[in-house]
Write a protein that holds these residues in place. Structure first.
Motif, PDB file in Angstrom:
ATOM      1  N   GLU A  19       0.916  -1.426  -0.174  1.00 50.92           N
ATOM      2  CA  GLU A  19       0.491  -0.077  -0.052  1.00 50.92           C
ATOM      3  C   GLU A  19       1.209   1.302  -0.112  1.00 50.92           C
ATOM      4  O   GLU A  19      -0.256   2.726  -0.407  1.00 50.92           O
ATOM      5  CB  GLU A  19      -0.634   0.292   1.332  1.00 50.92           C
ATOM      6  CG  GLU A  19      -1.338  -1.120   1.547  1.00 50.92           C
ATOM      7  CD  GLU A  19      -2.784  -1.939   0.346  1.00 50.92           C
ATOM      8  OE1 GLU A  19      -2.870  -0.550  -0.648  1.00 50.92           O
ATOM      9  OE2 GLU A  19      -2.698  -2.403  -0.351  1.00 50.92           O
ATOM     10  N   ASN A  20       1.893   1.340   0.296  1.00 49.84           N
ATOM     11  CA  ASN A  20       3.147   2.557   0.425  1.00 49.84           C
ATOM     12  C   ASN A  20       4.032   2.728  -0.669  1.00 49.84           C
ATOM     13  O   ASN A  20       4.719   1.071  -0.667  1.00 49.84           O
ATOM     14  CB  ASN A  20       3.113   2.441   1.904  1.00 49.84           C
ATOM     15  CG  ASN A  20       2.300   2.836   3.232  1.00 49.84           C
ATOM     16  OD1 ASN A  20       2.114   3.754   2.939  1.00 49.84           O
ATOM     17  ND2 ASN A  20       1.535   1.877   3.099  1.00 49.84           N
ATOM     18  N   LYS A  21       4.632   2.996  -1.024  1.00 46.64           N
ATOM     19  CA  LYS A  21       5.879   3.600  -1.287  1.00 46.64           C
ATOM     20  C   LYS A  21       6.621   4.909  -1.145  1.00 46.64           C
ATOM     21  O   LYS A  21       5.914   5.153  -1.385  1.00 46.64           O
ATOM     22  CB  LYS A  21       5.858   3.148  -2.846  1.00 46.64           C
ATOM     23  CG  LYS A  21       5.051   4.124  -4.314  1.00 46.64           C
ATOM     24  CD  LYS A  21       4.961   2.791  -6.063  1.00 46.64           C
ATOM     25  CE  LYS A  21       4.577   3.810  -6.230  1.00 46.64           C
ATOM     26  NZ  LYS A  21       3.966   3.003  -7.788  1.00 46.64           N
ATOM     27  N   CYS A  22       8.251   4.963  -1.663  1.00 42.25           N
ATOM     28  CA  CYS A  22       8.225   6.184  -1.012  1.00 42.25           C
ATOM     29  C   CYS A  22       9.801   5.541  -3.053  1.00 42.25           C
ATOM     30  O   CYS A  22      10.263   5.459  -2.836  1.00 42.25           O
ATOM     31  CB  CYS A  22       9.516   6.279  -0.292  1.00 42.25           C
ATOM     32  SG  CYS A  22      10.537   7.392  -0.254  1.00 42.25           S
ATOM     33  N   ARG A  23       9.790   7.003  -3.135  1.00 41.27           N
ATOM     34  CA  ARG A  23      10.543   7.835  -4.220  1.00 41.27           C
ATOM     35  C   ARG A  23      11.212   8.775  -3.889  1.00 41.27           C
ATOM     36  O   ARG A  23      11.426   9.887  -3.280  1.00 41.27           O
ATOM     37  CB  ARG A  23       9.673   8.190  -5.428  1.00 41.27           C
ATOM     38  CG  ARG A  23       8.937   7.255  -5.991  1.00 41.27           C
ATOM     39  CD  ARG A  23       8.409   7.001  -7.488  1.00 41.27           C
ATOM     40  NE  ARG A  23       7.501   8.452  -7.404  1.00 41.27           N
ATOM     41  CZ  ARG A  23       6.573   8.428  -8.699  1.00 41.27           C
ATOM     42  NH1 ARG A  23       7.618   7.927  -9.312  1.00 41.27           N
ATOM     43  NH2 ARG A  23       5.593   9.088  -9.054  1.00 41.27           N
ATOM     44  N   THR A  24      12.956   8.359  -4.328  1.00 41.38           N
ATOM     45  CA  THR A  24      14.304  10.332  -4.573  1.00 41.38           C
ATOM     46  C   THR A  24      14.018   9.844  -5.774  1.00 41.38           C
ATOM     47  O   THR A  24      14.825   9.190  -6.368  1.00 41.38           O
ATOM     48  CB  THR A  24      15.042   9.532  -3.214  1.00 41.38           C
ATOM     49  OG1 THR A  24      15.253   8.159  -2.910  1.00 41.38           O
ATOM     50  CG2 THR A  24      14.495   9.579  -1.582  1.00 41.38           C
ATOM     51  N   SER A  25      14.425  11.318  -5.709  1.00 45.65           N
ATOM     52  CA  SER A  25      15.409  11.170  -7.382  1.00 45.65           C
ATOM     53  C   SER A  25      16.222  12.615  -7.271  1.00 45.65           C
ATOM     54  O   SER A  25      16.170  13.420  -6.430  1.00 45.65           O
ATOM     55  CB  SER A  25      13.732  11.853  -8.010  1.00 45.65           C
ATOM     56  OG  SER A  25      14.469  12.419  -9.618  1.00 45.65           O
ATOM     57  N   GLN A  26      16.819  11.982  -8.037  1.00 46.06           N
ATOM     58  CA  GLN A  26      18.713  13.239  -8.176  1.00 46.06           C
ATOM     59  C   GLN A  26      18.996  14.077  -9.306  1.00 46.06           C
ATOM     60  O   GLN A  26      18.625  12.849 -10.387  1.00 46.06           O
ATOM     61  CB  GLN A  26      19.746  12.222  -7.516  1.00 46.06           C
ATOM     62  CG  GLN A  26      19.867  11.751  -6.735  1.00 46.06           C
ATOM     63  CD  GLN A  26      20.993  10.733  -6.487  1.00 46.06           C
ATOM     64  OE1 GLN A  26      21.946  10.766  -6.705  1.00 46.06           O
ATOM     65  NE2 GLN A  26      20.557   9.546  -5.066  1.00 46.06           N
ATOM     66  N   SER A  27      18.582  15.085  -9.984  1.00 43.98           N
ATOM     67  CA  SER A  27      18.547  15.242 -11.552  1.00 43.98           C
ATOM     68  C   SER A  27      20.175  15.909 -10.900  1.00 43.98           C
ATOM     69  O   SER A  27      20.600  16.372 -10.097  1.00 43.98           O
ATOM     70  CB  SER A  27      17.820  16.368 -11.354  1.00 43.98           C
ATOM     71  OG  SER A  27      17.349  17.490 -10.530  1.00 43.98           O
ATOM     72  N   PHE A  28      21.144  15.984 -12.795  1.00 46.59           N
ATOM     73  CA  PHE A  28      21.976  17.076 -12.684  1.00 46.59           C
ATOM     74  C   PHE A  28      22.428  17.522 -14.000  1.00 46.59           C
ATOM     75  O   PHE A  28      20.975  17.904 -14.609  1.00 46.59           O
ATOM     76  CB  PHE A  28      23.169  15.385 -13.021  1.00 46.59           C
ATOM     77  CG  PHE A  28      23.481  14.563 -12.449  1.00 46.59           C
ATOM     78  CD1 PHE A  28      23.098  14.679 -10.907  1.00 46.59           C
ATOM     79  CD2 PHE A  28      21.980  13.684 -11.904  1.00 46.59           C
ATOM     80  CE1 PHE A  28      23.280  13.670  -9.674  1.00 46.59           C
ATOM     81  CE2 PHE A  28      21.844  11.916 -11.420  1.00 46.59           C
ATOM     82  CZ  PHE A  28      22.990  12.272 -10.368  1.00 46.59           C
ATOM     83  N   THR A  29      23.121  18.405 -13.181  1.00 47.04           N
ATOM     84  CA  THR A  29      23.382  19.600 -14.726  1.00 47.04           C
ATOM     85  C   THR A  29      24.433  19.037 -15.582  1.00 47.04           C
ATOM     86  O   THR A  29      24.364  17.853 -15.600  1.00 47.04           O
ATOM     87  CB  THR A  29      24.434  20.017 -14.466  1.00 47.04           C
ATOM     88  OG1 THR A  29      26.044  19.947 -13.968  1.00 47.04           O
ATOM     89  CG2 THR A  29      23.572  21.442 -13.472  1.00 47.04           C
ATOM     90  N   GLU A  30      24.638  19.635 -17.027  1.00 45.51           N
ATOM     91  CA  GLU A  30      25.725  18.883 -18.139  1.00 45.51           C
ATOM     92  C   GLU A  30      26.716  18.762 -17.774  1.00 45.51           C
ATOM     93  O   GLU A  30      27.958  18.206 -17.711  1.00 45.51           O
ATOM     94  CB  GLU A  30      25.198  19.822 -19.110  1.00 45.51           C
ATOM     95  CG  GLU A  30      23.796  19.437 -20.339  1.00 45.51           C
ATOM     96  CD  GLU A  30      23.418  18.232 -20.241  1.00 45.51           C
ATOM     97  OE1 GLU A  30      25.119  17.913 -21.609  1.00 45.51           O
ATOM     98  OE2 GLU A  30      22.503  17.731 -20.764  1.00 45.51           O
ATOM     99  N   GLU A  31      27.246  19.457 -16.533  1.00 46.23           N
ATOM    100  CA  GLU A  31      28.314  19.044 -15.628  1.00 46.23           C
ATOM    101  C   GLU A  31      28.587  18.370 -14.866  1.00 46.23           C
ATOM    102  O   GLU A  31      29.218  17.891 -14.286  1.00 46.23           O
ATOM    103  CB  GLU A  31      28.872  20.336 -15.270  1.00 46.23           C
ATOM    104  CG  GLU A  31      28.788  22.003 -16.657  1.00 46.23           C
ATOM    105  CD  GLU A  31      27.775  22.266 -17.229  1.00 46.23           C
ATOM    106  OE1 GLU A  31      26.926  22.589 -15.689  1.00 46.23           O
ATOM    107  OE2 GLU A  31      27.894  22.845 -18.103  1.00 46.23           O
ATOM    108  N   GLY A  32      27.620  17.128 -14.798  1.00 51.19           N
ATOM    109  CA  GLY A  32      27.450  16.399 -13.575  1.00 51.19           C
ATOM    110  C   GLY A  32      27.418  16.862 -12.713  1.00 51.19           C
ATOM    111  O   GLY A  32      27.660  15.946 -11.023  1.00 51.19           O
TER     112      GLY A  32
END
Length: 153
Positions: free
Chosen positions: A125-138
């Motif tokens: 019944e439950n989920k957790c999401r984590t996300s990381q985004s990056f620049t073109e320079e990494g």
């Protein structure tokens, strides 16, 4: 030949409608946006179909749709149906163990990693999401935390 999506270990456990809140943060983990969303996920004709409907505090409602196609015994390639910007990206989602999916998104032109997202199905019944985004320079561009609860199967 890859197996059917319905025979995958983790994706079928996500079928249904989920509701939750999303928190976007900058590279210093300072909150920049918070909103609610409803996510509908299903498998039809061996494809992953997902619709995200975002509800913002200012009253805006935005809907995005995605299709995933099986590319191996534990991976699907995801394409956005109605987001022109996503044509520039390749997204691969891979199952890990019996409860985790990791999405990696690359810029098609540069081949550089744009974002990584981990979805942990905590229980049915439950989920957790984590996300990381990056620049073109990494460099780290931002983070996101998503907490969802299943509202229908």
């Amino acid at each position: 030949m890859p197996k059917q999506l319905t025979d995958f270990e983790v994706f079928p456990k996500h079928i249904g409608t989920w509701s939750g809140y999303w928190v976007r943060m900058d590279a210093n983990a300072q909150e920049i946006e918070r909103f609610e969303a409803e996510i509908t996920q299903k498998i039809v004709d061996n494809q992953w179909l997902q619709t995200n409907t975002y509800h913002y505090a200012d009253g805006r409602i935005v809907t995005n749709s995605f299709i995933g196609k099986v590319i191996s015994n534990d991976e699907i390639e995801i394409e956005a149906v109605d987001i022109p910007l996503w044509e520039n990206f390749t997204t691969i989602a891979r199952e890990h163990g019996d409860s985790i999916i990791i999405f990696n998104i690359w810029n098609k032109t540069t081949g550089k990693l744009f974002a990584t997202e981990m979805i942990n199905l905590i229980n049915n019944e439950n989920k957790c999401r984590t996300s990381q985004s990056f620049t073109e320079e990494g460099k780290l561009k931002g983070l996101m935390l998503i907490v969802e609860k299943r509202i229908s199967s």
